[in-house]
Design an enzyme around this catalytic site. Sequence first.
Site, PDB file in Angstrom:
ATOM      1  N   CYS A  69      47.521  75.154  50.287  1.00 44.20           N
ATOM      2  CA  CYS A  69      46.403  74.217  50.417  1.00 44.20           C
ATOM      3  C   CYS A  69      45.595  74.443  51.686  1.00 44.20           C
ATOM      4  O   CYS A  69      44.396  74.126  51.733  1.00 44.20           O
ATOM      5  CB  CYS A  69      46.914  72.777  50.361  1.00 44.20           C
TER       6      CYS A  69
ATOM      7  N   HIS B   6      42.201  68.742  54.408  1.00 44.21           N
ATOM      8  CA  HIS B   6      42.545  69.740  55.422  1.00 44.21           C
ATOM      9  C   HIS B   6      41.257  70.332  56.001  1.00 44.21           C
ATOM     10  O   HIS B   6      40.431  70.878  55.276  1.00 44.21           O
ATOM     11  CB  HIS B   6      43.373  70.874  54.816  1.00 44.21           C
TER      12      HIS B   6
END
Length: 360
Positions: free
Chosen positions: A157, A250
Amino acid sequence: MQKYRVGIIGATGMVGQRFLTLLENHPWFEVTALAASARSAGQTYREAVANRWAFDWPIPDYAAGMTILDAADVNALAEKVDFTFCAVDMPKDQIRALEDSVARTETPVVSNNSAHRWTKDVPMMVPEVNSDHTAVIEYQRRRLGTKTGFVAVKPNCSIQGYVPALSPLRDFGIKQISVCTYQAISGAGKTFKRWPEMIDNVIPYIGGEEEKSEMEPLKIWGHVENGEIVSAGAPVISAQCYRVPVSDGHMAAVSVSFDKKPPRDEILDRWKAFKGAPQELNLPSAPKQFLTYFEEDNRPQTRLDRDLERGMGVSLGRLREDSIFDYKFAALAHNTVRGAAGGAVLTAELLCAQGYIPHK
């Protein structure tokens, strides 16, 4: 169209929960089986999840009363599905064995796990970037002895923001990348309620994350040769990965140098124009605008921009020249949507559109 029957292995975890929410009312896919560990098997999904449901909205009605299967009983799962997603919390060797055993029941597996990311005949997909890597599946099927079963995986990710941003610039000869990622607690399967130590805190270490961030882009940028995916030999990537007090999303601070430095306007034009097979095929989960650049100095911001394009878009900003590298910029992606369950759903859509996942 006839819907594909879909399973979710690891349905009770955070990524499994995200799969359930993304697949509610999906135009191509219908969830027909949920599987988890033996301790959850036989319970309804609501009973098995209990107070561990991670979201502000309720468990989807279609899933709440479904009976959990034992993930180890791969034949029982295979009878109920055309393919399955996998997002389990187990040792890597056990995950590889589980995913291979499911594939050998002629059930394709689209995995969120890292266990098979370095298996040379397993495609690791960012569908807009390396859709051609699905060609390796025919070789994997020969190894497994299957006609339709195989394993495909999505990458870590943490790389979902900067790998898409750099991909349309590769012909300028990317030499070096320095990246620092600021990663949400949902990447660890946590909420603030379950991880109060993260409130007002930053942890400058996430186990294994820096190695993945430095090596996985090279496989994505590689090519299929003699039945294997050969990783790209360049660029050199240096990564630092920090856990920060953010629920989802993120962020990456990226610096990059090129053999031939492109003009800033050329980079912006390429980002705006960048699309891949998901957009060309008009896949249900594909973002219409994959990369969005914000001109404001204070964007992208996690809370404002992580849900861009239903969480499937990448937000970019602050592109400017760098005193050591050529350029630096910020990138943001939703880690449990684009970076996990959503990326896997988009990968499955691509595999269906390419004919790799048939109806049983």
